[in-house]
Design a protein around this motif. Structure first.
Motif, mmCIF file in Angstrom:
data_model
loop_
_atom_site.group_PDB
_atom_site.id
_atom_site.type_symbol
_atom_site.label_atom_id
_atom_site.label_comp_id
_atom_site.label_asym_id
_atom_site.label_seq_id
_atom_site.Cartn_x
_atom_site.Cartn_y
_atom_site.Cartn_z
ATOM 1 N N GLY A 143 16.203 52.755 46.648
ATOM 2 C CA GLY A 143 15.208 51.934 47.317
ATOM 3 C C GLY A 143 15.206 52.146 48.822
ATOM 4 O O GLY A 143 16.221 52.491 49.418
ATOM 5 N N THR A 144 14.059 51.885 49.450
ATOM 6 C CA THR A 144 13.899 52.131 50.877
ATOM 7 C C THR A 144 14.904 51.368 51.720
ATOM 8 O O THR A 144 15.467 51.892 52.677
ATOM 9 N N ASN A 145 15.159 50.109 51.369
ATOM 10 C CA ASN A 145 16.020 49.268 52.195
ATOM 11 C C ASN A 145 17.371 48.970 51.560
ATOM 12 O O ASN A 145 18.071 48.065 51.984
ATOM 13 N N SER A 146 17.759 49.724 50.545
ATOM 14 C CA SER A 146 19.014 49.449 49.852
ATOM 15 C C SER A 146 20.166 50.191 50.503
ATOM 16 O O SER A 146 20.177 51.410 50.572
ATOM 17 N N LEU A 147 21.151 49.434 51.008
ATOM 18 C CA LEU A 147 22.345 50.046 51.593
ATOM 19 C C LEU A 147 23.544 49.933 50.663
ATOM 20 O O LEU A 147 24.539 50.614 50.861
ATOM 21 N N MET A 148 23.480 49.078 49.658
ATOM 22 C CA MET A 148 24.626 48.870 48.780
ATOM 23 C C MET A 148 24.152 48.316 47.443
ATOM 24 O O MET A 148 23.030 47.846 47.315
ATOM 25 N N LYS A 149 25.041 48.389 46.459
ATOM 26 C CA LYS A 149 24.733 47.856 45.145
ATOM 27 C C LYS A 149 24.737 46.332 45.188
ATOM 28 O O LYS A 149 25.513 45.721 45.896
ATOM 29 N N ALA A 150 23.825 45.733 44.425
ATOM 30 C CA ALA A 150 23.731 44.274 44.411
ATOM 31 C C ALA A 150 25.011 43.659 43.843
ATOM 32 O O ALA A 150 25.562 44.144 42.855
ATOM 33 N N PRO A 151 25.481 42.541 44.442
ATOM 34 C CA PRO A 151 26.730 41.907 44.000
ATOM 35 C C PRO A 151 26.509 40.894 42.881
ATOM 36 O O PRO A 151 27.169 39.864 42.838
ATOM 37 N N TRP A 152 25.580 41.167 41.980
ATOM 38 C CA TRP A 152 25.340 40.288 40.845
ATOM 39 C C TRP A 152 24.899 41.143 39.663
ATOM 40 O O TRP A 152 24.583 42.326 39.809
ATOM 41 N N SER A 153 24.880 40.554 38.494
ATOM 42 C CA SER A 153 24.446 41.264 37.297
ATOM 43 C C SER A 153 23.071 40.765 36.878
ATOM 44 O O SER A 153 22.818 39.554 36.864
ATOM 45 N N GLU A 154 22.196 41.677 36.542
ATOM 46 C CA GLU A 154 20.863 41.298 36.091
ATOM 47 C C GLU A 154 20.949 40.628 34.725
ATOM 48 O O GLU A 154 21.688 41.059 33.845
ATOM 49 N N LEU A 155 20.169 39.575 34.546
ATOM 50 C CA LEU A 155 20.133 38.871 33.269
ATOM 51 C C LEU A 155 19.297 39.640 32.258
ATOM 52 O O LEU A 155 18.405 40.415 32.619
ATOM 53 N N ASP A 156 19.582 39.414 30.988
ATOM 54 C CA ASP A 156 18.797 40.037 29.929
ATOM 55 C C ASP A 156 17.338 39.595 30.024
ATOM 56 O O ASP A 156 17.031 38.468 30.442
ATOM 57 N N LEU A 157 16.459 40.468 29.629
ATOM 58 C CA LEU A 157 15.030 40.162 29.598
ATOM 59 C C LEU A 157 14.759 39.142 28.493
ATOM 60 O O LEU A 157 15.191 39.317 27.356
ATOM 61 N N PHE A 158 14.028 38.085 28.830
ATOM 62 C CA PHE A 158 13.699 37.061 27.838
ATOM 63 C C PHE A 158 12.450 37.477 27.078
ATOM 64 O O PHE A 158 11.370 37.611 27.647
ATOM 65 N N GLU A 159 12.605 37.696 25.790
ATOM 66 C CA GLU A 159 11.490 38.119 24.947
ATOM 67 C C GLU A 159 11.198 37.103 23.844
ATOM 68 O O GLU A 159 10.507 37.395 22.878
ATOM 69 N N GLY A 160 11.747 35.896 23.982
ATOM 70 C CA GLY A 160 11.520 34.848 22.997
ATOM 71 C C GLY A 160 10.168 34.183 23.173
ATOM 72 O O GLY A 160 9.340 34.619 23.972
ATOM 73 N N PRO A 161 9.914 33.098 22.426
ATOM 74 C CA PRO A 161 8.638 32.381 22.538
ATOM 75 C C PRO A 161 8.422 31.868 23.956
ATOM 76 O O PRO A 161 9.315 31.271 24.560
ATOM 77 N N ILE A 162 7.229 32.076 24.478
ATOM 78 C CA ILE A 162 6.975 31.749 25.873
ATOM 79 C C ILE A 162 6.864 30.249 26.114
ATOM 80 O O ILE A 162 7.002 29.771 27.240
ATOM 81 N N GLY A 163 6.659 29.469 25.063
ATOM 82 C CA GLY A 163 6.468 28.039 25.224
ATOM 83 C C GLY A 163 7.578 27.350 25.976
ATOM 84 O O GLY A 163 7.333 26.460 26.790
ATOM 85 N N SER A 164 8.826 27.762 25.727
ATOM 86 C CA SER A 164 9.953 27.100 26.394
ATOM 87 C C SER A 164 9.956 27.353 27.894
ATOM 88 O O SER A 164 10.451 26.540 28.674
ATOM 89 N N VAL A 165 9.393 28.496 28.330
ATOM 90 C CA VAL A 165 9.347 28.815 29.752
ATOM 91 C C VAL A 165 8.187 28.093 30.437
ATOM 92 O O VAL A 165 8.219 27.847 31.645
ATOM 93 N N LEU A 166 7.173 27.761 29.667
ATOM 94 C CA LEU A 166 5.974 27.141 30.229
ATOM 95 C C LEU A 166 6.073 25.630 30.374
ATOM 96 O O LEU A 166 5.105 24.983 30.763
#
Length: 314
Positions: free
Chosen positions: A241-264
């Motif tokens: 990336g253009t502005n990336s100097l280091m690896k992010a100090p966190w872990s990306e969460l899994d993509l949520f592919e369940g029913p969208i109703g709970s997010v809405l």
């Protein structure tokens, strides 16, 4: 429901753009604005890569509503993003923005469309995020519904003209706000000092960022971000990336592919626990983060000076 444009912001990474378009083909958004920044002067390899990215417009085969916005020369990240977002919201009233190194899940576009419609008249909300990093245990709602936040994410998001029209690229508020004013927003003096460092780096052009200017614009109006408590988008930009100097100090969460109703689920409120996690983990709002910020500023300044020297020699 509006036919909200999906703005694809790209530059010189054809592999990532190709991968994003393949995902978009699965999801089939019908209205696309394909924005590609131009090559940097004196970089022959850029000409080839940017041209390859531009040619990928032919991959949008599932819709005939594709607008291109190809720049002949390089605007840089800050100007390129603000230019196309301003164009999109001016023409359509709202927009969904995707950077080239993202992959949307099946729920992101329906979520963005619904929330753009639901909160269009709620002027205290100015930004809708799709990328959630906060683990359930640090959220008040534990993975259900949406929350309000002070921190807009900048890789997959949506907004309205009534919010973006107030974008202040000058950083006037950020540079003049006191540490105590910012501390009231982020919750700590260390956090406020860290943001003063960020704003100073942006103002000095040590980092080409529209995002810090957008954050400052929102904070100056005491407005909020709407964020899902599940992750709806994945990201792959830390490698180059253009502005990336280091690896992010966190872990990306899994993509949520369940029913969208709970997010809405409705009635979002400011989640101070989630924001505290974002402030400390993502934006380093800690005493150690402040110390590291000084080192980052020095590294950014050195990179800026090296680029200036190289440009003079050409």
């Amino acid at each position: 429901m509006r036919d909200t444009p999906v703005v694809v912001i790209a530059y010189n990474r054809p592999d990532k753009v190709r991968r994003l378009i393949s995902r978009l083909e699965e999801l089939k958004p019908t209205n696309i604005i394909f924005a590609v920044d131009g090559p940097k002067p004196g970089k022959p390899s850029d000409v080839t890569k940017v041209s390859e990215v531009q040619s990928l417009v032919n991959k949008f085969t599932w819709t005939d509503k594709v607008e291109t916005r190809f720049r002949p020369t390089n605007l840089g990240l800050r100007a390129a993003v603000t230019d196309v977002v301003s164009h999109a919201v001016s023409a359509h009233g709202q927009a969904i923005i995707m950077e080239e190194d993202t992959l949307p899940g099946k729920n992101w576009f329906p979520y963005a469309e619904e929330m753009l419609s639901r909160y269009r008249s709620e002027t205290s909300i100015e930004h809708i995020s799709g990328y959630n990093l906060v683990p359930d245990k640090f959220q008040t709602k534990q993975g259900r519904g949406s929350r309000l936040s002070r921190y807009p994410e900048s890789i997959a998001w949506a907004t309205w003209d009534r919010a973006w029209d107030k974008f202040d690229g000058s950083l006037e508020w950020a540079l003049n706000a006191s540490t105590s004013e910012i501390a009231k927003i982020v919750g700590s003096t260390a956090g406020a000092i860290r943001w003063k460092q960020n704003f100073a780096d942006a103002e000095a052009n040590r980092i080409s960022t529209w995002a810090y200017r957008w954050i400052a614009s929102m904070w100056s109006r005491n407005s909020y971000v709407l964020s899902p408590n599940q992750n709806l988008v994945t990201y792959a930009g830390y490698d180059e990336g253009t502005n990336s100097l280091m690896k992010a100090p966190w872990s990306e969460l899994d993509l949520f592919e369940g029913p969208i109703g709970s997010v809405l689920e409705t009635n979002p409120v400011l989640d101070e626990s989630a924001d505290k996690w974002v402030g400390e983990k993502v934006f380093a709002e800690t005493p150690f983060g402040v110390a590291r910020g000084l080192a980052i500023t020095a590294a950014l300044e050195l990179r800026k000076q090296n680029r200036a020297r190289k440009a003079k020699r050409k």
